[in-house]
Design a protein around this motif. Structure first.
Motif, PDB file in Angstrom:
ATOM      1  N   ALA A 127       0.917  -1.299  -0.027  1.00 14.80           N
ATOM      2  CA  ALA A 127      -0.250  -0.077  -0.087  1.00 14.80           C
ATOM      3  C   ALA A 127       0.908   1.110  -0.117  1.00 14.80           C
ATOM      4  N   SER A 128       2.048   1.188   0.541  1.00 13.39           N
ATOM      5  CA  SER A 128       2.824   2.427   0.663  1.00 13.39           C
ATOM      6  C   SER A 128       3.618   2.536  -0.686  1.00 13.39           C
ATOM      7  N   ALA A 129       3.667   1.472  -1.599  1.00 21.17           N
ATOM      8  CA  ALA A 129       4.329   1.520  -2.898  1.00 21.17           C
ATOM      9  C   ALA A 129       3.221   2.181  -3.725  1.00 21.17           C
ATOM     10  N   ALA A 130       1.862   1.999  -3.316  1.00 20.76           N
ATOM     11  CA  ALA A 130       0.801   2.685  -4.118  1.00 20.76           C
ATOM     12  C   ALA A 130       0.860   4.059  -3.876  1.00 20.76           C
ATOM     13  N   LEU A 131       1.518   4.658  -3.011  1.00 20.71           N
ATOM     14  CA  LEU A 131       1.653   6.069  -2.608  1.00 20.71           C
ATOM     15  C   LEU A 131       2.794   6.683  -3.515  1.00 20.71           C
ATOM     16  N   VAL A 132       3.745   5.772  -3.943  1.00 25.49           N
ATOM     17  CA  VAL A 132       4.669   6.550  -4.855  1.00 25.49           C
ATOM     18  C   VAL A 132       4.364   6.954  -6.155  1.00 25.49           C
ATOM     19  N   ASP A 133       4.855   8.122  -6.759  1.00 31.23           N
ATOM     20  CA  ASP A 133       4.282   8.909  -7.804  1.00 31.23           C
ATOM     21  C   ASP A 133       4.802   8.292  -9.145  1.00 31.23           C
ATOM     22  N   ILE A 134       5.314   7.169  -9.302  1.00 26.04           N
ATOM     23  CA  ILE A 134       5.484   6.436 -10.373  1.00 26.04           C
ATOM     24  C   ILE A 134       4.468   5.583 -10.780  1.00 26.04           C
ATOM     25  N   PRO A 135       3.454   5.784 -11.893  1.00 28.07           N
ATOM     26  CA  PRO A 135       2.329   5.158 -11.905  1.00 28.07           C
ATOM     27  C   PRO A 135       2.385   3.737 -12.078  1.00 28.07           C
ATOM     28  N   GLY A 136       3.626   3.258 -12.744  1.00 25.96           N
ATOM     29  CA  GLY A 136       3.555   1.717 -12.845  1.00 25.96           C
ATOM     30  C   GLY A 136       3.826   0.990 -11.720  1.00 25.96           C
ATOM     31  N   VAL A 137       4.819   1.715 -10.762  1.00 23.33           N
ATOM     32  CA  VAL A 137       4.822   1.147  -9.556  1.00 23.33           C
ATOM     33  C   VAL A 137       3.891   1.150  -8.392  1.00 23.33           C
ATOM     34  N   LYS A 138       2.830   2.115  -8.772  1.00 24.41           N
ATOM     35  CA  LYS A 138       1.675   2.420  -7.856  1.00 24.41           C
ATOM     36  C   LYS A 138       0.624   1.159  -8.423  1.00 24.41           C
ATOM     37  N   SER A 139       0.308   0.972  -9.588  1.00 30.07           N
ATOM     38  CA  SER A 139      -0.525  -0.175  -9.959  1.00 30.07           C
ATOM     39  C   SER A 139       0.190  -1.258  -9.568  1.00 30.07           C
ATOM     40  N   PHE A 140       1.409  -1.692  -9.579  1.00 25.47           N
ATOM     41  CA  PHE A 140       1.942  -2.936  -9.212  1.00 25.47           C
ATOM     42  C   PHE A 140       1.723  -2.998  -7.666  1.00 25.47           C
ATOM     43  N   GLY A 141       1.765  -2.197  -6.886  1.00 27.93           N
ATOM     44  CA  GLY A 141       1.576  -1.889  -5.558  1.00 27.93           C
ATOM     45  C   GLY A 141       0.099  -2.380  -5.337  1.00 27.93           C
ATOM     46  N   LEU A 142      -0.673  -1.660  -5.826  1.00 28.25           N
ATOM     47  CA  LEU A 142      -2.305  -1.927  -5.654  1.00 28.25           C
ATOM     48  C   LEU A 142      -2.516  -3.575  -5.985  1.00 28.25           C
ATOM     49  N   CYS A 143      -2.068  -3.690  -7.213  1.00 29.80           N
ATOM     50  CA  CYS A 143      -2.437  -5.268  -7.440  1.00 29.80           C
ATOM     51  C   CYS A 143      -1.739  -6.298  -6.683  1.00 29.80           C
ATOM     52  N   ALA A 144      -0.451  -6.003  -5.843  1.00 27.79           N
ATOM     53  CA  ALA A 144      -0.007  -6.985  -5.054  1.00 27.79           C
ATOM     54  C   ALA A 144      -0.727  -6.969  -3.745  1.00 27.79           C
ATOM     55  N   MET A 145      -1.114  -5.750  -3.262  1.00 28.55           N
ATOM     56  CA  MET A 145      -1.898  -5.250  -2.083  1.00 28.55           C
ATOM     57  C   MET A 145      -3.387  -6.178  -2.177  1.00 28.55           C
ATOM     58  N   PHE A 146      -4.018  -5.976  -3.162  1.00 33.03           N
ATOM     59  CA  PHE A 146      -5.424  -6.771  -3.302  1.00 33.03           C
ATOM     60  C   PHE A 146      -5.132  -8.341  -3.025  1.00 33.03           C
ATOM     61  N   SER A 147      -4.038  -8.777  -3.580  1.00 35.36           N
ATOM     62  CA  SER A 147      -3.785  -9.987  -3.625  1.00 35.36           C
ATOM     63  C   SER A 147      -3.497 -10.684  -2.347  1.00 35.36           C
ATOM     64  N   PHE A 148      -2.407  -9.962  -1.805  1.00 35.80           N
ATOM     65  CA  PHE A 148      -2.216 -10.282  -0.375  1.00 35.80           C
ATOM     66  C   PHE A 148      -3.364 -10.227   0.507  1.00 35.80           C
TER      67      PHE A 148
END
Length: 859
Positions: free
Chosen positions: A372-393
């Motif tokens: 979720a913290s990665a989802a706050l990064v202002d790199i859109p690709g990292v943000k979507s990866f963080g959200l994807c992994a957050m939902f999964s976990f």
């Protein structure tokens, strides 16, 4: 002793899990049905999921200057992105390309792409090309223009000896020929390659995709099969990265599937016994179902929420598999202990989930918070990866506490009834309870090993080992500070990609003297001000002399001022009133040179209209240019970016209104800040994990976990340098993932230490925690490591980087979780007690009286 707030909070959590365990054990089929229904409902969002492939949009921080400038350009000029096809031709014999046979083959390719190549709708280059006006010819320019794109002219020039002189008349020649060499009189001797570039108009970016694909299939691949050709052909296009990344995912999806299957099979194998009745290996299949449903939930939620996926999101299923198996092992371990004790059937699951619940909650929340913290990064690709992994976990955690517990309850019923499978017939005779069914040939020796290890760690050599681990982490961390930054196109695509061949060839033929096309954008109209115009020309002169700019004179402006002077008008006072008249001119000649104003229509925007409809004066304009690089790296690009824009600002042009921009500047800006982003965000992640740990296991345990997690990250970053894994947005995302993984290997041991018997000393609690959780942690690491090994055979450097970072994370995670943490936990506990005793002026308890807590504990 009074209970601390941490103990009371965890006790509340434990009671909740105890109630949940009792409910699930009584209603397993209902829980499975509800879990399945919720997962499939969320997974239906997959139909709405979209995939974003724009690498600039995905992997460049939104806060850097290049992104802000790109947004300004899109707002003011619309999308300037064009479809692109670029060929490079070299002689197969390694000789010069300035020969008749080579030029004729180049002309053949030119004619094919401009007239013969069609998409499925029968449309070709003439339908999609850039035209100055709707009625004008397609715009393209290459070395063949000196021969009027005519085969007969090439042959005639070769026969009468004017071939070289015609080629030399093309200026600047380094743009149209690569690797040119000259004699002492600056006459062309040889050249290594001919570049041919063709672009479609921005408005046809989407519709011209099939045409560009045909340009690859009908020209490039056929050229590879034609052994009679005298040239080697290399190609890249605007869709090549997308195509090759898609091919990469297709190539390596089999490896990812094998990795996930291997992890599940290792889990199933560890639960296997020779008797079908006592074997729990089928629970491995329930783990596979949980993984599949969690992945479907994650991508489905992204679809429902309108979050665009990217190729990095496809790594998350593999990570989810490793972590979900760890939690499943913990739940199964505590449940089996109750079975081995002979606990009544109705009490097993509530007690097991009470003991395991807060532990897996700690690790799961820590992992979710990390992503979720990665989802706050202002790199859109990292943000979507963080959200994807957050939902999964998040969903793995939910399903582990519900669906897996339900499957475990059904499996235990099967064992109690003496059935070999869930659907087998129940035995008539009474089946005795078989204790210790979980023990395999390796379990007892490993338990003995952990007892010996805990004894070793209580001695002074334990502290020495911990000190050596910290020193090694510091040394490796220093290596990470001198790591290289950046990611090349070749590293992001399959090793056998034609993109890699193109990039290699362009560096080889240009001898690293590569050209990039930045454009100067100017907001407003400084051209009626002599001082501003003088400053602008000083800027171009500086850029030409100091920065390698090849077009020191802005095209449209210089042509317009030439025309004004030829008409007897003043280049300043008559500037605005004649611009529309200028753009309405047909081709005209000044001093023997022909000019076509229509070519510059898109370079000028007026108050009302642009080009030949320009009225009310200029409000913005642009100047396309070229700049050479001796070495095309993101660091060199960033230096040129700073040089161009720095000098422009120095001369009084506002940074927000006037600036240079090229798409490569975006990656230069990105790589310039990625190291600081990495440090800042990893510190935030470690702090967030520490806070979560504090809530669940207490202050000193949280500090101990933070020290171990930080040391693991330092060690991984150092190994990245030694293993040639650069710091970039891919490794940035993988290190975020590493935080979520390495917490697991430490939090379970810290949780067991916290909840060990209070009558034990700190060192005895550490020994009990290691002996209790050592085997499950090691088993979880082994299953993840087994699956990781398959990624070593990936066809791309990107996924091999996943293997390298995952391998380091698992290895260092187990080392610190099973060696360093058991040493630091009792030390931290004793320091806490000493501090509390000093503050309360009470003596420290003797070892015999030590119950592991202070007189009054405040968490």
């Amino acid at each position: 002793n009074k209970k601390g707030r941490t103990d009371m909070f965890v006790e509340t959590i434990d009671r909740g899990f105890e109630n949940l365990g009792g409910f699930v054990a009584k209603n397993p089929l209902r829980v499975i049905a509800v879990s399945l229904a919720l997962s499939l409902t969320a997974g239906a969002g997959l139909t709405k999921l979209s995939l974003e492939t724009d690498i600039v949009k995905l992997w460049v921080p939104t806060s850097v200057s290049a992104t802000k400038r790109r947004n300004i350009l899109t707002e003011n000029y619309g999308s300037s992105t064009t479809g692109l096809v670029k060929y490079i031709l070299t002689a197969k014999d390694g000789g010069s390309i300035s020969r008749e046979s080579i030029l004729l083959e180049a002309l053949e390719i030119h004619q094919k792409i401009t007239t013969e190549v069609k998409d499925e709708d029968g449309k070709g280059f003439q339908s999609y090309c850039n035209r100055p006006t709707p009625s004008s010819d397609c715009f393209f320019d290459n070395i063949l223009s000196v021969f009027d794109y005519d085969e007969d002219v090439i042959r005639a020039s070769a026969s009468n000896g004017t071939l070289i002189s015609k080629i030399e008349s093309k200026k600047p020649l380094k743009i149209f020929l690569f690797g040119a060499e000259y004699d002492d009189n600056f006459s062309l001797l040889t050249a290594k390659a001919i570049p041919l570039t063709y672009s479609t108009a921005p408005e046809y970016l989407e519709t011209s995709v099939e045409f560009i694909g045909s340009a690859i299939d009908d020209i490039y691949w056929k050229a590879q099969d034609d052994i009679t050709r005298k040239t080697d052909v290399f190609v890249t296009t605007s869709r090549s990265i997308d195509d090759e990344v898609t091919r990469l995912i297709g190539n390596d999806s089999f490896l990812f599937a094998l990795s996930i299957l291997a992890i599940v099979l290792v889990l199933a194998g560890s639960l296997f016994t020779r008797s079908l009745v006592t074997s729990r290996s089928t629970l491995g299949m329930s783990a596979l179902l949980i993984i599949i449903l969690s992945i479907a939930f994650s991508f489905g939620m992204m679809g429902w929420c309108g979050i665009e996926a990217n190729t990095l999101c496809f790594i998350s299923p593999f990570v989810v598999t490793g972590v979900s198996v760890d939690d499943i092992i913990i739940v199964l371990e505590f449940f089996q202990r109750e079975v081995d004790k002979g606990t009544p059937a109705v009490e097993r699951m509530p007690i097991a989930l009470r003991q395991a619940g807060s532990s897996i909650t700690l690790t799961s929340i820590s992992t979710v918070v990390a992503f979720a913290s990665a989802a706050l990064v202002d790199i859109p690709g990292v943000k979507s990866f963080g959200l994807c992994a957050m939902f999964s976990f998040l969903w793995v955690y939910v399903l582990t506490c519900t669906m897996f517990v339900a499957f475990l309850a059904l499996d235990q019923r099967r064992m109690d009834q003496g059935r070999g499978c869930l659907f087998c017939r129940k035995r008539e005779e009474e089946v005795p309870v078989i204790p210790s069914t979980r023990k395999s040939s390796y379990a007892i020796p490993l338990q003995d090993m952990f007892k010996k290890l805990s004894t070793f760690l209580k001695r002074p050599q334990g502290l020495l080992t911990f000190f050596l681990l910290l020193v090694s982490a510091g040394v490796l961390g220093y290596q990470g500070t001198i790591n290289d930054v950046g990611l090349t196109q070749a590293e992001a695509v399959p090793d056998d990609s034609y993109i890699s061949d193109f990039d290699t060839k362009i560096l080889e033929t240009t001898e690293n003297n590569v050209l990039v096309n930045p454009t100067l954008y100017i907001e407003g109209n400084p051209f009626t001000n002599p001082t501003k115009v003088q400053s602008l020309y000083e800027h171009f002169e500086f850029c030409s002399n100091e920065l390698g700019l090849l077009y020191p004179v802005p095209q449209w402006h210089s042509v317009y001022t030439f025309w004004l002077k030829s008409e007897g008008k003043d280049e300043f006072t008559d500037f605005d009133s004649n611009i529309a008249n200028f753009f309405n001119q047909s081709v005209f000649e000044i001093n023997g040179t022909q000019y076509n104003p229509a070519r510059y229509w898109d370079d000028v925007v007026c108050t009302d209209g642009h080009g030949n409809t320009c009225k009310g004066g200029i409000v913005r304009s642009k100047f396309p240019s070229l700049i050479s690089f001796e070495k095309l790296t993101t660091e060199a690009v960033h230096e040129k970016d700073l040089g161009l824009n720095g000098n422009l600002n120095k001369l009084g042009f506002d940074d927000d209104a006037s600036f240079w921009y090229a798409s490569s500047f975006s990656f230069g800006d990105s790589d310039a800040v990625i190291a600081s982003y990495l440090v800042k965000n990893l510190l935030i992640l470690v702090a967030a994990v520490s806070v979560v740990s504090w809530v669940f296991v207490g202050f000193e345990e949280a500090i101990s976990i933070a020290i171990c997690v930080s040391s693991i990250l330092l060690s991984v970053v150092g190994i990245m340098k030694l293993w040639d894994v650069k710091i970039n947005f891919i490794s940035f995302s993988l290190l975020v993932m590493a935080v979520g993984l390495c917490v697991d290997y430490n939090a379970h041991v810290a949780h067991a230490f916290r909840h060990a018997d209070k009558i034990l000393t700190a060192y005895e609690r550490s020994e009990r925690a290691l002996c209790s959780m050592g085997l499950p942690v090691l088993k979880g690491g082994a299953t993840t490591l087994t699956g990781t090994l398959f990624l070593a055979f990936s066809s791309s450097n990107v996924f091999r980087s996943v293997f390298k970072i995952m391998l380091c994370t698992v290895v260092f995670g187990c080392i610190y979780g099973l060696i360093a943490l058991p040493v630091i936990l009792p030390v931290a506990r004793q320091l806490r007690e000493a501090a509390s005793s000093c503050l309360s002026n009470t003596p420290i308890k003797s070892k015999s009286e030590d119950n592991g807590d202070t007189a009054v504990e405040k968490d």
